[in-house]
Design an enzyme around this catalytic site. Sequence first.
Site, PDB file in Angstrom:
ATOM      1  N   SER A 381       0.827  -1.209   0.000  1.00  0.00           N
ATOM      2  CA  SER A 381       0.000   0.000   0.000  1.00  0.00           C
ATOM      3  C   SER A 381       0.862   1.261   0.000  1.00  0.00           C
ATOM      4  O   SER A 381       1.824   1.360   0.772  1.00  0.00           O
ATOM      5  CB  SER A 381      -0.906   0.025   1.229  1.00  0.00           C
ATOM      6  OG  SER A 381      -1.559   1.275   1.353  1.00  0.00           O
ATOM      7  N   ASP A 390      -5.529  10.428   1.093  1.00  0.00           N
ATOM      8  CA  ASP A 390      -6.884  10.393   0.559  1.00  0.00           C
ATOM      9  C   ASP A 390      -7.549  11.692   0.972  1.00  0.00           C
ATOM     10  O   ASP A 390      -7.609  12.014   2.167  1.00  0.00           O
ATOM     11  CB  ASP A 390      -7.662   9.196   1.106  1.00  0.00           C
ATOM     12  CG  ASP A 390      -7.156   7.879   0.538  1.00  0.00           C
ATOM     13  OD1 ASP A 390      -6.500   7.901  -0.520  1.00  0.00           O
ATOM     14  OD2 ASP A 390      -7.416   6.827   1.156  1.00  0.00           O
ATOM     15  N   GLU A 439      -9.436   6.390  -8.728  1.00  0.00           N
ATOM     16  CA  GLU A 439      -9.587   6.948  -7.390  1.00  0.00           C
ATOM     17  C   GLU A 439      -9.240   8.435  -7.418  1.00  0.00           C
ATOM     18  O   GLU A 439      -8.087   8.824  -7.178  1.00  0.00           O
ATOM     19  CB  GLU A 439      -8.690   6.214  -6.386  1.00  0.00           C
ATOM     20  CG  GLU A 439      -9.078   4.758  -6.162  1.00  0.00           C
ATOM     21  CD  GLU A 439      -8.315   4.109  -5.016  1.00  0.00           C
ATOM     22  OE1 GLU A 439      -7.439   4.783  -4.434  1.00  0.00           O
ATOM     23  OE2 GLU A 439      -8.606   2.940  -4.698  1.00  0.00           O
ATOM     24  N   HIS A 442      -7.212   9.872  -4.285  1.00  0.00           N
ATOM     25  CA  HIS A 442      -5.912   9.360  -3.827  1.00  0.00           C
ATOM     26  C   HIS A 442      -4.766  10.101  -4.503  1.00  0.00           C
ATOM     27  O   HIS A 442      -4.560   9.975  -5.704  1.00  0.00           O
ATOM     28  CB  HIS A 442      -5.810   7.860  -4.132  1.00  0.00           C
ATOM     29  CG  HIS A 442      -4.547   7.225  -3.619  1.00  0.00           C
ATOM     30  ND1 HIS A 442      -4.528   6.348  -2.557  1.00  0.00           N
ATOM     31  CD2 HIS A 442      -3.248   7.341  -4.016  1.00  0.00           C
ATOM     32  CE1 HIS A 442      -3.285   5.946  -2.333  1.00  0.00           C
ATOM     33  NE2 HIS A 442      -2.485   6.534  -3.210  1.00  0.00           N
TER      34      HIS A 442
END
Length: 470
Positions: A381, A390, A439, A442
Amino acid sequence: MRLPKKSLNKKIGLAFATMLLALTLVPEPGHAANSFQDVTSFKEEVDFLTGLGIIKGFPDGSFKPGTAITRLDAVRMILRELDDKDTVGTDPEFTDLTPDTPGYDEVAKAVKLGFIAGKETKEGVKYFDPKGQLTRAEMAKILTLAYQLKTDKNIAFTDVNSSYWANAYISRLATAGVTNGFPGGAFKPNESLQRQHFAAFVARLLAPEKFPLAAKKSETPVMYRTIDQLNMRSKPSASSSLIGSIPKGGTVEYLSKEGTWYKVKYGSKTGWVNSAYLSDKAASPQIAYPAPSTKTPGTYASGVLIVNKKYGLPSSYNPGVNKLAQKAVDAMVVEAKKQGIQLTAFSTFRSYNRQKELYNNYVRQHGTAEANRFSAKPGYSEHQTGLAFDLGGSNQSQWLKESFATTKEGKWLAMNAHQYGFILRYPKGKEKITGYMYEPWHYRYIGSELALKVKNSDKTLEEYVNVAGN
C-alpha cells in the site's frame, strides 16, 4: 475569401478536405486499413480514411504521422479535388516561382480560383514559399471555408487573441466539434499541421458520429498572481462597471484576453482585469516542495519510491506521515480555503498491520478479486510510505467515490495538486496499468518539480518511470 461560385460545386463538400490528405505520393498496391505500423495515435481515424482510399501512404508502407503538409502539397491536393479544367491560371507574381519552377502552374491556378494566397515581406515583396509547412491556423481557414462553417460560439484559446487574423476560423472549427486544441487551452496556430492531426480533423468531418471529439480533460489552468490590489470589471475597459476587488497576492485563473485586458476567474467571480498588475512568476506557490528522500527502504525508479502490486515494503517499515508531504498538504489546504474550497486529508499513513486489517475485511465483504481493485495487500500500500493522502471535500457522502471528481473540491485538486508536489495516483481508464480502479481522491507526494512533469505527460507514475504496476 470565398472560392468562385464555379468551384463551389458538390465536390467541395466532404471530399474537399479529405483529398488534402491524399498526398502526392506513390501508393502501395493492395494497401488496406490497419496497414500502417508507424501509427499509434489517431489509429482508428487513419484506418477509416485508408479504408475509404483517401490515405494511400508511402511506398515503404508507412504513414509518417508526424510529417507536416507543405503549402505546395496542399495546393496540389485541393486542385485534384476541384478537378477544374476550365480555369487557367495567370502569373501570380511570386518572386520565388517562375514558369520553370515545379508547381508553378498549380499555384497560379489556385490563386486564380481564390482559395490560396501568398505571403508578403515587410517591403511588400510577394512570395509563395512552396516548401513551407502549412500551419494549423492556415488549415483552420481552409477547412472553415471549404465546409462553409458559419456557426461561431466565440471559443477562445489561450494563445489566440481576438484580433488574430485566424481567430474566427479557429473558433468556428472548434464550434463545429473538429478540434479543442491542446492541453492547457492552447491551439498553437503557428505550428505546422501534422498528417495524423489532419487525419483526425477529416475523420471528424466525414463521420462525426463515429469520431466525436473527446471531451477536454481536466487541464492545468494558466494562473497569475496579483502584484497589487486589483479591480475586476464587467468588460475590458477601465470605464466599465466594477465587479469586485482582488487583494494583492491573490491567485487568478486566466480565461482569455482583449489587448492588455485579461478575463480571469477569482473564486466564484469572473471578470476583466488589467494584465499590468499580474505576475506569471507567482503563478505557483511561493514555497518549494522538494522530492522526498531516496534513503528510505524500497524500490526506486528515476528517484521515485515505487509501491504498487509488483513492488512492496518491509512489514517493519513504519515511518509515519512524511514531514515534507505533510507540509505540502497543509499549505494546499490553506490555499484552497482562501479560494472557497474545503479539503480534508481523511486517510494518510497506514502501518503494515493496519493495512492487513483493512484488506482482510474488504476481502470478506467483497471477495478477493473485487477487493484487489481498490485495496492493496499488506506491504503493497502506498499509504505505508507516508506519502499518500486520501482527500475529500465538505460533503463526506462523496468521499471514496468516483463522483468526487465532479465536485468543486475534486476539480480544484485535479488542477492544482501538482503545484504542491502531488499527483493523482490512479487515473481514470488506467486500471490495467496501475492495477487499481479510478480513485480521484488518492494523491501521492513526489515533489512539485516532478509532479508537474508527470501531470503534463498525461501518464501514470508507472508509465512515466517505466516500471510494471499490475
